[in-house]
Each structure stands twice: as C-alpha cells, then as structure tokens.
Design an enzyme around this catalytic site. Sequence first.
Site: not given
Length: 243
Positions: A47-50
């Site tokens: 999800t990589g993500t923040t």
Amino acid sequence: MRAPQHNSDFSRTVNQLADDPNPYEPEVGSMPKNEFSRADLDNVNKTGTTTIGITTEDGVVIATDMRASLGGRFVSNKNVQKVEQIHPTGALTMVGSVGGAQSFIGSLRAEVNLYEARRGEPISMDALATLAGNFARGGPFFAIHPILGGVDEEGSHVYSIDPAGGVMEDDYTVTGSGMQLAYGLLEQEFEEDLSNDEATTVAARAIKSAAERDTGSGNGVFLCEITDEGVDIHGHHDFDEVV
C-alpha cells in the site's frame, strides 16, 4: 506517548484471570504461516501509503490515500480502501503488504467478536491495541504499521502499532511512506478539541500534501469518522471535495 498495556483487559495478573472465562477457549486456530523469500516480496502488492489518525472533541478521524503499488515502482490499484471497521466504534488502517494487512484485520475482527460473545460487552480500545500489538509481533503479517482509532467509555484514542508490536497512543499520529510530509502539516494545523469536521479537513490536507511528493501515496483520500454512535467511511478521488 502512552502505552496501553497498563491496567488493560489483557494484563496477565492472577486477580484478573481468577474469575474470568478461560482466555484460551474457544480457540480460533493457529496463526497463518508463509514461506515467502525476500525476492518474492518484490512482487507483493503493497500500500506504500500515508495514513493519519487524529483524536477530536467528537471522536476520532482517520484518513488514508488510495494507492497500491507493486514493488514500489508500479501503481497496481488506484482505489484501495486502506481503513476498515474492526469494532463497533473502532477502525484500523492498512499499511504494508495488502495480503498481510487484510489477514491482520480479519484476525483482529475474529478476536473482537469472540470477546464480545464471551463477555457480553465490546472490548476496550486499550485492550484491542494491546492485542493488535501482540498479533503484529507474533504473526506473519510482513512489515505492517497500522493505526488503530476508536472511542470507548474512556474517550477517544489513536494508537500507532509498529512491525515489532510496539503500541503507542497519542493525540495524532501518521504512518507510511508519506509520514514526514504529512507530519509537517499536522504539526502546524493540529489543535486540541478539534471537531470531526475540522479534523477531517486537516487530515485530508495532510494526505494531499504527502501525495504531492511521495510516489507511494495518491489517487484520492478515504476518510473515516468515528463517534460513540459508530463508524462512517467514505472515499473521494478529488481532494477539492474535502479540503
């Protein structure tokens, strides 16, 4: 930062366990196992993500971006819901491998339902955070780093859960590849006793800020509002709808 283990329902003391039901029955089975090599992990959807969690005067606001990537180089999905309800008044974000995060959420949901069935009441947020930390430390969920947010009789709670099982509670927290960018905005914008509406705008702006520079984040924002009445999750591909 506050550790939730102290005085939680999962503190293992003789006095607490003496009159309680056997905590090992009914059993839900053993933890899932995996045999992935390091090379295999390059082909895992991540999800990589923040992801962001903020405590408010009304409850909790959680915000996440919508992007999943393959090996950190290719956008494999532009509409990933990275926050899921796991408790009547609680939700958890997905950070790390998609499969590991989904398995983690499923395991926690099962335990939440078992707890309520045994005791006739919802599990507290402190106890749920402790359980989530135990799962992260002992289970094969890859490098996950979720945020748990929820409301109980003690008020509003936001916890970050690291891959080694560490659990820390704070007024607001950020995890994922875009965390440095999002933290910069939150440090300026956060105030105590924000309303859910105000916190929603701040969180969405922080996600947008991260998406501008972090290649693992983008494609919109999912917003989750939690109060003592329940959990509401809604997505927006256009940041202008919420900032």
